[in-house]
Each structure stands twice: as structure tokens, then as C-alpha cells.
Motif scaffolding. Structure first.
Motif, PDB file in Angstrom:
ATOM      1  N   ALA A  34     -12.553 -18.532 113.656  1.00 38.92           N
ATOM      2  CA  ALA A  34     -12.787 -19.262 114.423  1.00 38.92           C
ATOM      3  C   ALA A  34     -11.115 -19.960 114.363  1.00 38.92           C
ATOM      4  N   GLY A  35     -10.781 -20.868 115.665  1.00 43.74           N
ATOM      5  CA  GLY A  35      -9.957 -21.408 116.105  1.00 43.74           C
ATOM      6  C   GLY A  35      -8.899 -21.498 116.947  1.00 43.74           C
ATOM      7  N   ARG A  36      -7.496 -21.460 117.225  1.00 44.75           N
ATOM      8  CA  ARG A  36      -6.653 -21.549 118.556  1.00 44.75           C
ATOM      9  C   ARG A  36      -6.661 -20.147 118.790  1.00 44.75           C
ATOM     10  N   GLY A  37      -6.980 -19.257 118.165  1.00 44.03           N
ATOM     11  CA  GLY A  37      -6.548 -18.020 118.344  1.00 44.03           C
ATOM     12  C   GLY A  37      -7.347 -17.035 119.025  1.00 44.03           C
ATOM     13  N   LEU A  38      -8.533 -17.212 119.371  1.00 45.12           N
ATOM     14  CA  LEU A  38      -9.734 -17.802 119.969  1.00 45.12           C
ATOM     15  C   LEU A  38      -9.516 -17.031 121.470  1.00 45.12           C
ATOM     16  N   ALA A  39      -9.995 -14.950 121.418  1.00 44.72           N
ATOM     17  CA  ALA A  39     -10.008 -15.549 123.013  1.00 44.72           C
ATOM     18  C   ALA A  39     -10.937 -15.962 123.725  1.00 44.72           C
ATOM     19  N   ARG A  40     -11.512 -16.138 125.168  1.00 47.04           N
ATOM     20  CA  ARG A  40     -12.280 -16.616 125.613  1.00 47.04           C
ATOM     21  C   ARG A  40     -13.371 -15.670 125.661  1.00 47.04           C
ATOM     22  N   GLY A  41     -13.385 -14.989 125.574  1.00 46.89           N
ATOM     23  CA  GLY A  41     -14.619 -13.700 125.522  1.00 46.89           C
ATOM     24  C   GLY A  41     -14.075 -12.299 126.247  1.00 46.89           C
ATOM     25  N   TYR A  42     -15.247 -11.734 126.518  1.00 46.83           N
ATOM     26  CA  TYR A  42     -14.885 -10.145 126.848  1.00 46.83           C
ATOM     27  C   TYR A  42     -15.098  -9.775 128.789  1.00 46.83           C
ATOM     28  N   LEU A  43     -14.012  -9.265 129.272  1.00 47.07           N
ATOM     29  CA  LEU A  43     -14.170  -9.628 131.162  1.00 47.07           C
ATOM     30  C   LEU A  43     -15.534  -9.108 131.145  1.00 47.07           C
TER      31      LEU A  43
END
Length: 338
Positions: free
Chosen positions: A81-90
Motif C-alpha cells: 500500500a502507499g503512494r505508489g499504488l496504481a488505480r487498477g487494471y484498465l
């Protein structure tokens, strides 16, 4: 090259590290965390190949299936977890919902379930392997990558891969693939027994000149040849003593097979705990006894003979039984219900 001062590694599991004139930094991080989550400097003299601890603005957890924090030394899934986490899978909402879940420790935040099996150690986080590489053998849950790590430590082995296969009885068994082709697999098996329990020792061995790899250089497990399940990994060894003859005959009868060698594994031949009890009962009829724990720890006739002991021949009292018989709790409940 004396100009090289620092080497950064990542993207694959380190199997061994040797002393070098440069600094070795081991990084870990999935693309979903863009892209490094943990990092550490490797000291080959310590023998640890840790992936380190979380970098700044990143949180990592080692959790059980129910999202409980695992204590030191207990394996669990690495979650990031944290600032580098992606939004998800397109355009993959279902997969996003499965992998990107609520952070149970920071309200309103999310974490990514990596699918990687790790554990906390004194030097940081130790990477074990993918959770989907777990198999169950003889009732034990095994991480195949742990066996690969131990094989990689052996000086005779250049490279190794471990997979799960089905033996002649249809049970899950372990197969090891090692290079080079000239390696002595019997010696490797003996060496592994010094660091691993018997149920983690591969039942089948295949020596190759080189392991098949994918386009990105990782082992192509689908391209590994099938081991010879019928003949196993070694040559047939005939019984040579009276006890070996006796055990081989009992095994043949209990397992329903025509030939048993003294190096054959009881469980690889289709044995299980029930058949083990039958085997011990037959042995007792000949005046010998065997503890079941010894069969599980030493499942070949070659190893087992030294644990067979002469039965004392005690006879239980067969006279009529007298005295009060106390009802069990379920019986009391039944009669109370009238």
C-alpha cells in the motif's frame, strides 16, 4: 569491470549471492506499485537474500488469508500500500476488485494483494515464491520454491526447478529438474535430507543440460519434460536381507503391486496412512512392530528396516468385562430428550 560500483537487481528471485567488489542492492516491487516496494543491500557473507523493508511512502503487510498479520517466521501473502499504488487494471473491473482491496489498517486507503508468499526474518522480508506454487503432499502444504532454494545452495547444481506431478497412484508428488545433465541425483537427494523433511524430498528427478526458459529468461515450466513416473528416479534395488524381503512382500500385498525395490517410496507407490496401518498390522503378525511416525519419516525399505523392532507379544485380557459404563455427553443429551 572495476568501474562498476553498485548493481541493482529486481524482477526475479535471487538464488545465491557471492562476494563481489561492488555493492549489491536487491529490490522488490510489482508493476501495480510503480514499481519498487522494498529494498535492501545484500551481504553475501550473511547468507541472507532478503528483499528488505518498505521504501519511503510505501507500506507492506504480511497477511494470512483472513487478513491477519503474520508473526515473524510465519509465511503469508505480501500486500503493498502507499503512494505508489496504481488505480487498477484498465477495463478489468473484476480483477481490480480482487487484487486492489481495502487496507484493513488505514481507513479509506487501499492495498494490493501481490500473490507472493513471504515471511519476516531478522534481516527483513524473505521472499519464498508465488502462492499458486503451493502444493499439498502427504497432508503437508509445501512451497515448491523452498526446495528450489535449497537445491540452488548445492555446489553441484547450476540451475534447478521443482514442480508437482501425479505419481502412479494419482497422488501429488514432487519432481526436481536440475542442471547439468551429469549431476549425481542420488547425492543431491542425500544432501537435501540434511536440510529438508522427507516429505519435501523430490520423488522424481530429471537431469538436463539446461532448463527451458521463456522469452524473458524465466524457467518455462510448461516446457519441462515429464518425469518417468513408471520407473521413478532411480534403478530398482532388490531386497537382500530377510527383513527387506519381509517388508517388500508385505508392501506388495498391501499396495497391490507386483514388485517393490528397497529404494522405492511407500507413498509414491500409492501408500497412505490407512495402508500404512495395514502394513504395520501385517508386520505385527510376524512378530515385529513399527511406529507409524517412522514410516512417514523413512518411507523406503532401505531406511525403514533399522526402525523395525521385535514385538513383545503381550496378550490383552480376553475375559468378560465388568463394571459401570459412563454415558458419553451425546448419549446423556439423547436420553434427556426422552
Amino acid at each position: 569491470n572495476t568501474s562498476l560500483r553498485v548493481l541493482l537487481t529486481g524482477g526475479d528471485k535471487l538464488k545465491r549471492a557471492v562476494k563481489q567488489p561492488y555493492k549489491l542492492i536487491n529490490n522488490y516491487g510489482p508493476t501495480e506499485n510503480t514499481v519498487v516496494a522494498t529494498s535492501t543491500e545484500i551481504n553475501p557473507e550473511e547468507g541472507s537474500l532478503s528483499i528488505g523493508r518498505a521504501i519511503a511512502n510505501t507500506r507492506v503487510y504480511i497477511l494470512s488469508e483472513s487478513h491477519q498479520v503474520q508473526p515473524e517466521g510465519v509465511a503469508g501473502e505480501l500486500c503493498v500500500a502507499g503512494r505508489g499504488l496504481a488505480r487498477g487494471y484498465l477495463n478489468r473491473e473484476d480483477e481490480t476488485a480482487k487484487r486492489f482491496v481495502s487496507d484493513p489498517f488505514v481507513p479509506g486507503e487501499r492495498m494490493y494483494k501481490t500473490g507472493d508468499l513471504v515471511k519476516w526474518t531478522g534481516g527483513g522480508i524473505e521472499y519464498i515464491g508465488r502462492i499458486d506454487q503451493q502444493v499439498k503432499v502427504r497432508g503437508y502444504r509445501i512451497e515448491l520454491s523452498e526446495i528450489e532454494v535449497q537445491l540452488a545452495q548445492l555446489s553441484q547444481v547450476q540451475d534447478a526447478a521443482v514442480t508437482a506431478v501425479k505419481d502412479k497412484a494419482g497422488n501429488t508428488a514432487i519432481a526436481a529438474y536440475v542442471t547439468p545433465e551429469t549431476v549425481d541425483t542420488e547425492a543431491l537427494k542425500s544432501a537435501l535430507k540434511e536440510t529438508l523433511p522427507d516429505y519435501m524430498i523430490p520423488a522424481f528427478w530429471v537431469a538436463l543440460n539446461e532448463l527451458p526458459v521463456t522469452a524473458n529468461g524465466k524457467v518455462d515450466r510448461k516446457a519441462l519434460p515429464e518425469p518417468d513416473i513408471e520407473t521413478g528416479s532411480g534403478e530398482y534395488k532388490a531386497p537382500s536381507t530377510d527383513m527387506e524381503e519381509l517388508l517388500a512382500g508385505i508392501w506388495q500385498d498391501v499396495l497391490g503391486i507386483s514388485e517393490v525395490g528397497i529404494s522405492d517410496n511407500f507413498f509414491s507407490l500409492g501408500g497412505d496412512s490407512i495402508k500404512g496401518i495395514q502394513m504395520a498390522s501385517r508386520l505385527n503378525q510376524y512378530g515385529w512392530k513399527l511406529e507409524m511416525k517412522d514410516l512417514f519419516q523413512h518411507p523406503t525399505i532401505e531406511e525403514l528396516t533399522q526402525y523395525v523392532e521385535r514385538a513383545e507379544g503381550k496378550q490383552a485380557n480376553q475375559g468378560p468385562v465388568e463394571g459401570e459404563v459412563i454415558l458419553t455427553p451425546i448419549q446423556r443429551w439423547f436420553f434427556e430428550k426422552n
